[in-house]
Structure formats: C-alpha cells, structure tokens
Design an enzyme around this catalytic site. Structure first.
Site, PDB file in Angstrom:
ATOM      1  N   LEU A 112       0.855  -1.175   0.000  1.00  0.00           N
ATOM      2  CA  LEU A 112       0.000   0.000   0.000  1.00  0.00           C
ATOM      3  C   LEU A 112       0.897   1.232   0.000  1.00  0.00           C
ATOM      4  O   LEU A 112       1.814   1.339   0.823  1.00  0.00           O
ATOM      5  CB  LEU A 112      -0.909  -0.005   1.232  1.00  0.00           C
ATOM      6  CG  LEU A 112      -1.914   1.151   1.359  1.00  0.00           C
ATOM      7  CD1 LEU A 112      -3.147   0.693   2.137  1.00  0.00           C
ATOM      8  CD2 LEU A 112      -1.307   2.371   2.060  1.00  0.00           C
ATOM      9  N   GLY A 171       5.559   9.162  -5.316  1.00  0.00           N
ATOM     10  CA  GLY A 171       4.531   8.164  -5.055  1.00  0.00           C
ATOM     11  C   GLY A 171       4.028   7.502  -6.318  1.00  0.00           C
ATOM     12  O   GLY A 171       3.880   6.273  -6.378  1.00  0.00           O
ATOM     13  N   SER A 189      -0.637  10.470  -6.413  1.00  0.00           N
ATOM     14  CA  SER A 189      -1.190  11.239  -7.534  1.00  0.00           C
ATOM     15  C   SER A 189      -0.110  11.797  -8.447  1.00  0.00           C
ATOM     16  O   SER A 189      -0.373  12.091  -9.616  1.00  0.00           O
ATOM     17  CB  SER A 189      -2.070  12.386  -7.022  1.00  0.00           C
ATOM     18  OG  SER A 189      -1.308  13.316  -6.273  1.00  0.00           O
ATOM     19  N   TYR A 224       8.142  22.237   8.262  1.00  0.00           N
ATOM     20  CA  TYR A 224       8.339  21.044   7.439  1.00  0.00           C
ATOM     21  C   TYR A 224       9.474  20.193   7.991  1.00  0.00           C
ATOM     22  O   TYR A 224       9.336  18.965   8.150  1.00  0.00           O
ATOM     23  CB  TYR A 224       8.632  21.467   5.999  1.00  0.00           C
ATOM     24  CG  TYR A 224       8.900  20.315   5.062  1.00  0.00           C
ATOM     25  CD1 TYR A 224       7.849  19.526   4.593  1.00  0.00           C
ATOM     26  CD2 TYR A 224      10.186  20.008   4.635  1.00  0.00           C
ATOM     27  CE1 TYR A 224       8.085  18.465   3.735  1.00  0.00           C
ATOM     28  CE2 TYR A 224      10.428  18.949   3.786  1.00  0.00           C
ATOM     29  CZ  TYR A 224       9.375  18.182   3.330  1.00  0.00           C
ATOM     30  OH  TYR A 224       9.618  17.128   2.487  1.00  0.00           O
ATOM     31  N   SER A 250      12.948  13.103   4.029  1.00  0.00           N
ATOM     32  CA  SER A 250      13.593  14.174   3.277  1.00  0.00           C
ATOM     33  C   SER A 250      14.971  14.399   3.870  1.00  0.00           C
ATOM     34  O   SER A 250      15.215  14.065   5.040  1.00  0.00           O
ATOM     35  CB  SER A 250      12.773  15.466   3.409  1.00  0.00           C
ATOM     36  OG  SER A 250      13.482  16.598   2.933  1.00  0.00           O
TER      37      SER A 250
END
Length: 285
Positions: free
Chosen positions: A13, A22, A18, A157, A144
């Site tokens: 999964l 990924g 989108s 972030y 990251s």
C-alpha cells in the site's frame, strides 16, 4: 496460482500516489511484480497515475485514503485485507510542503504541517502494523534530507520530518523484534509537483516578510538554483524506495542521490543506520 513467497503474491500500500515519487514508486513496484494498492486523498486526481500505469503495462488498485483522517485510513487498510487477504509492505509517501518562519505564521499553520507529514504517517503505520507483523513485512517512509538537516524557512516542514525520522529510528528495533523491517528514504531536490503544492506566491511571500524579506529572497534564489542543478526525476528518487521494498536486508536509512548522501553526510557518519540500530536493538533483547 502464485506461491506465498513469490513477488506477485505480495501486496504493498502506497500513500500519496497522484504525482511525483509516489506515482513513480507505484508503477515501479507493480513492474517488480507487487500487487500495488495506490492511494490518494482525491481519486479525481488519479489521471496521471492511471496513464503512467497504462503506459507501463501494469495494473494498480487505486483507492481513496486521506492520511489525516483515521476513519479513512482504517477503511483503506481494512479494504486491502478484505480484497487481497494480506499486506506485506506500506510506503508512507503522502506529504505537504510548507514555506514560512515562526514570527510570520500561526501555530495553527505549523500544526497543520505536522498533521499531514507526521501524524498522517502514524495513522497509516499504526493501522498497518498488525498486518505487517503477520507477513514479516516492511514499513517504509519517504522523509527528506530536511529530516536530517534543518533548513531556513522550512522550520515546520523540517520539524515534521525530524519527528518522523526520530519516531521511525526509535520504532525500528522494536518492530524488528517482531519481524517488521522499518526504513526511511531521504530524497533531496526532486522535480515534482510537490514543490508547486507548497501553494505560495514567492513574490508575495517576500513582500509580506517584513524584516525577513532579504533573507527569504536569498533563500528562494538559492533554492531555485539548487533545483536547477541537483533535482532528480521522481523515477530516479523512487529507485531508493524500490530498493527498500525489494532488497533482502534493507538498510534503515537510504538517500536517493549522491547529492543527498553528501548533504546528509555532513551530519550523519552512520549513513545506513546500522550503528544506531545495533546499539538500540540491544535495549529490547
């Protein structure tokens, strides 16, 4: 019929498919023989994903999943088990960028960044872990280089990515005792819609930055130059994700490029995490 150990019987999964890493990871995993459940918050934005899968000649199980909604996460994971009967790996990729500095933003904005980039990872991982224990699976999180080195105007972030790295590094030896391999993948600059999804107008941000305007402009100039010089394609970055998914003994920490390794190496002498996990693994037996 596939045997239980064959790649084609294994189910992964992936969140945030989108676009970008990924999307590329979903297609690459399917090409490697995995049954891929590709999830995204808005299935109406699945056009690029479906097109890439079609061009690659692979099938994806595209499903809705909002990592910030526990009910959505539970429904997605339960649906995977009901449909496929197992879950062998999770790739936490969904995330959101953010540009700002403390004096010029609200704490509520910082909480929102944490909700997506940190608590979203926890929601998915928590729901998946019982099933990953059952299969001796893998829990992979795309973080990251900003999860290793704090960067100006990326406080929220980087804080979220630091939190993810610390959480997963702490969880890894515990999960390993129960047969689940935990890894983090650290991209540097990637030419992806993620940058656009920060959702700011740089000129407007500088104009509104007050005493921080000069520093912000210098940061933006440097960042644009970095992306022009060092950006990977999403497919290149997804190669490290696929390595964490498919290699026999995945490292805890993987960087996606020489640049990312050099950058994080200014702080990390233990690039694959083996020394840290060798130490903390002893704490749990």
């Amino acid at each position: 019929m596939s045997s239980p150990s064959s790649p084609s019987s294994k189910v992964v999964l992936i969140t945030g498919t989108s676009s970008g890493i990924g999307l590329s990871a979903a297609v690459a995993a399917a090409q490697a023989g995995w049954r891929v459940v590709a999830t995204l918050r808005d299935t109406g934005r699945s056009g690029a994903l479906r097109k890439a899968a079609g061009e690659a000649g692979v099938m994806l199980d595209v499903r809705q999943l909002d990592v910030t909604d526990e009910r959505s996460v539970a429904a997605a994971v339960d649906g995977v088990i009901a449909e496929h009967g197992r879950l062998d790996a999770v790739i936490n990729n969904a995330g959101a960028g953010h540009l700002g500095t403390l004096e010029n933003e609200s704490v509520a904005e910082v909480r929102a960044v944490m909700e997506v980039n940190f608590f979203g990872v926890l929601h998915v991982s928590k729901a998946a872990l019982p099933h990953l224990r059952a299969t001796g699976g893998r829990l992979i999180t795309v973080t990251s280089v900003g999860g290793v080195i704090g960067q100006p105007f990326n406080e929220a972030y980087c804080a979220a990515k630091f939190a993810v790295e610390g959480y997963m590094e702490s969880l890894a030896p515990v999960a390993a005792r129960l047969g689940v391999a935990v890894s983090v993948v650290e991209p540097g600059a990637v030419a992806t819609e993620f940058v656009n999804n920060i959702g700011v107008d740089p000129a407007a941000e500088v104009a509104a930055a007050g005493p921080y305007a000069d520093a912000l402009q210098a940061y933006l100039d440097r960042t644009v130059a970095q992306f022009l010089d060092a950006a990977q394609t999403p497919a290149e970055a997804a190669g490290a994700v696929l390595e964490a998914l498919t290699t026999d003994r995945p490292a805890f920490r993987l960087q996606t490029s020489d640049w990312a390794r050099e950058f994080t190496g200014t702080k990390l002498t233990d690039l694959d995490g083996s020394a840290v996990l060798g130490l903390t693994g002893g704490w749990v037996g």
